[in-house]
Design a protein around this motif. Structure first.
Motif, PDB file in Angstrom:
ATOM      1  N   GLY A   1       3.535  -6.298  -5.476  1.00 22.72           N
ATOM      2  CA  GLY A   1       2.626  -6.204  -6.610  1.00 22.72           C
ATOM      3  C   GLY A   1       3.327  -5.574  -7.794  1.00 22.72           C
TER       4      GLY A   1
ATOM      5  N   GLU B   1      -8.948  -6.305 -12.782  1.00 19.48           N
ATOM      6  CA  GLU B   1      -7.955  -5.627 -11.952  1.00 19.48           C
ATOM      7  C   GLU B   1      -8.215  -4.128 -11.953  1.00 19.48           C
TER       8      GLU B   1
ATOM      9  N   GLY C   1      -4.546  -4.512  -8.709  1.00 18.84           N
ATOM     10  CA  GLY C   1      -4.934  -5.742  -8.051  1.00 18.84           C
ATOM     11  C   GLY C   1      -6.411  -6.019  -8.250  1.00 18.84           C
TER      12      GLY C   1
ATOM     13  N   ASP D   1      -7.992  -8.635  -3.479  1.00 14.88           N
ATOM     14  CA  ASP D   1      -6.741  -8.163  -2.888  1.00 14.88           C
ATOM     15  C   ASP D   1      -6.976  -7.144  -1.778  1.00 14.88           C
TER      16      ASP D   1
ATOM     17  N   GLY E   1      -6.093 -10.720   1.657  1.00 19.40           N
ATOM     18  CA  GLY E   1      -6.145 -10.345   0.255  1.00 19.40           C
ATOM     19  C   GLY E   1      -5.270 -11.228  -0.609  1.00 19.40           C
ATOM     20  N   GLY E   2      -4.568 -10.636  -1.538  1.00 17.97           N
ATOM     21  CA  GLY E   2      -3.697 -11.366  -2.438  1.00 17.97           C
ATOM     22  C   GLY E   2      -2.354 -11.736  -1.820  1.00 17.97           C
ATOM     23  N   TYR E   3      -2.189 -11.472  -0.537  1.00 23.99           N
ATOM     24  CA  TYR E   3      -0.921 -11.734   0.140  1.00 23.99           C
ATOM     25  C   TYR E   3      -0.841 -13.138   0.722  1.00 23.99           C
TER      26      TYR E   3
END
Length: 121
Positions: free
Chosen positions: A112, A83, A10, A14, A21-23
């Motif tokens: 992920g 990443e 990530g 994230d 984060g990336g959620y």
């Protein structure tokens, strides 16, 4: 049984728990963490579990190069990348197909992409 590393990648963003984060939201992040916890318990109950852990963001990394006369310590990740590894599992599975099926379940739980690599030997 072969041991496999299943790693989740990530971005630095994230890892930001305050924004989710990336959620997308803190609530979605909590749901993913709860589902991942259930997945971890399943791995343990079914005998695949060796070890797992989540990692702090890459900005917390320190690189140590002890190849010379004196160690050189550098702040930050070893590789400059968009990443980074955010967490991982080490599992024992009878074959690659089983490891890949477990990785698919891990990917769904943590939301992920999961890379699978066997250990040497």
């Amino acid at each position: 049984m072969t041991q496999y590393l299943m790693s989740v990648h990530g971005t630095e963003a994230d890892h930001d728990m305050t924004t989710g984060g990336g959620y997308g939201s803190p609530e979605a992040m909590r749901e993913a963490m709860a589902e991942t916890d259930r997945y971890n318990k399943r791995l343990q109950a079914e005998g695949y579990w060796v070890f797992a852990g989540g990692l702090k963001g890459p900005s917390t990394a320190t690189v140590v190069d002890g190849q010379g006369a004196q160690p050189v310590v550098t702040d930050g990740p070893y590789l400059e990348s968009k990443e980074h590894i955010g967490g991982f599992w080490i599992i024992e599975a009878p074959d690659l197909d089983t490891a890949l099926a477990l990785a698919a379940d891990a990917s769904k739980a943590c939301r992920g992409k999961v890379e699978v690599r066997p250990f040497e030997g």
